[in-house]
Design a protein around this motif. Structure first.
Motif, PDB file in Angstrom:
ATOM      1  N   GLN A  28       0.931  -1.234   0.169  1.00  0.00           N
ATOM      2  CA  GLN A  28      -0.120  -0.278  -0.239  1.00  0.00           C
ATOM      3  C   GLN A  28       0.951   1.375  -0.249  1.00  0.00           C
ATOM      4  O   GLN A  28       0.380   2.415  -0.473  1.00  0.00           O
ATOM      5  N   ASP A  29       1.742   1.157   0.752  1.00  0.00           N
ATOM      6  CA  ASP A  29       3.185   2.337   0.728  1.00  0.00           C
ATOM      7  C   ASP A  29       3.302   2.651  -0.731  1.00  0.00           C
ATOM      8  O   ASP A  29       3.421   3.879  -1.035  1.00  0.00           O
ATOM      9  N   ILE A  30       3.719   1.598  -1.271  1.00  0.00           N
ATOM     10  CA  ILE A  30       4.158   2.012  -2.776  1.00  0.00           C
ATOM     11  C   ILE A  30       3.136   2.275  -3.603  1.00  0.00           C
ATOM     12  O   ILE A  30       3.284   3.206  -4.480  1.00  0.00           O
ATOM     13  N   ALA A  31       1.739   1.825  -3.656  1.00  0.00           N
ATOM     14  CA  ALA A  31       0.823   2.360  -4.186  1.00  0.00           C
ATOM     15  C   ALA A  31       0.544   3.680  -3.983  1.00  0.00           C
ATOM     16  O   ALA A  31       0.100   4.428  -5.045  1.00  0.00           O
ATOM     17  N   ASP A  37       2.683  10.410  -6.816  1.00  0.00           N
ATOM     18  CA  ASP A  37       3.609  10.829  -8.131  1.00  0.00           C
ATOM     19  C   ASP A  37       2.654  10.993  -9.381  1.00  0.00           C
ATOM     20  O   ASP A  37       3.674  11.416 -10.175  1.00  0.00           O
ATOM     21  N   GLY A  38       1.400  10.709  -9.320  1.00  0.00           N
ATOM     22  CA  GLY A  38       0.810  10.807 -10.639  1.00  0.00           C
ATOM     23  C   GLY A  38       0.993   9.587 -11.666  1.00  0.00           C
ATOM     24  O   GLY A  38       0.585   9.668 -12.781  1.00  0.00           O
ATOM     25  N   LEU A  39       1.511   8.582 -11.186  1.00  0.00           N
ATOM     26  CA  LEU A  39       1.773   7.436 -12.109  1.00  0.00           C
ATOM     27  C   LEU A  39       0.624   6.587 -12.237  1.00  0.00           C
ATOM     28  O   LEU A  39       0.329   5.805 -13.303  1.00  0.00           O
ATOM     29  N   ILE A  40      -0.413   6.435 -11.189  1.00  0.00           N
ATOM     30  CA  ILE A  40      -1.528   5.868 -11.368  1.00  0.00           C
ATOM     31  C   ILE A  40      -2.819   6.977 -10.961  1.00  0.00           C
ATOM     32  O   ILE A  40      -2.488   7.583 -10.212  1.00  0.00           O
ATOM     33  N   SER A  41      -4.011   6.480 -11.346  1.00  0.00           N
ATOM     34  CA  SER A  41      -5.193   7.106 -11.032  1.00  0.00           C
ATOM     35  C   SER A  41      -5.688   6.474  -9.848  1.00  0.00           C
ATOM     36  O   SER A  41      -5.435   5.718  -9.126  1.00  0.00           O
ATOM     37  N   VAL A  42      -6.675   7.537  -9.283  1.00  0.00           N
ATOM     38  CA  VAL A  42      -7.397   7.085  -7.788  1.00  0.00           C
ATOM     39  C   VAL A  42      -8.088   5.649  -8.147  1.00  0.00           C
ATOM     40  O   VAL A  42      -8.061   4.870  -7.328  1.00  0.00           O
TER      41      VAL A  42
END
Length: 68
Positions: A28-31, A37-42
């Motif tokens: 979860q910390d990585i996610a 960082d804007g690498l994935i969406s909500v």
């Protein structure tokens, strides 16, 4: 409502369950970092959270909400 001793005596807090909780927390910390960082969406973060809960079976997942 069971007390703390009930969980300890019943074997609820096994090494495997504690390790699953730690692994879930790391994942979860990585996610969260990827989300921040804007690498994935909500939506992607919430999908990862669901997958992490299934994979690691964390002890306290029910009190760790997804991001709406």
């Amino acid at each position: 409502m069971p007390n703390e001793n009930t969980y300890i005596q019943s074997g609820y807090f096994t090494q495997e369950r504690i390790q699953g909780d730690l692994d879930y927390s790391r994942a979860q910390d990585i996610a969260k970092k990827m989300l921040n960082d804007g690498l994935i969406s909500v939506a992607e973060f919430n999908k990862l959270t669901a997958i992490n809960r299934e994979t690691f079976s964390p002890l306290f997942a029910e009190i760790m909400p997804e991001i709406p």
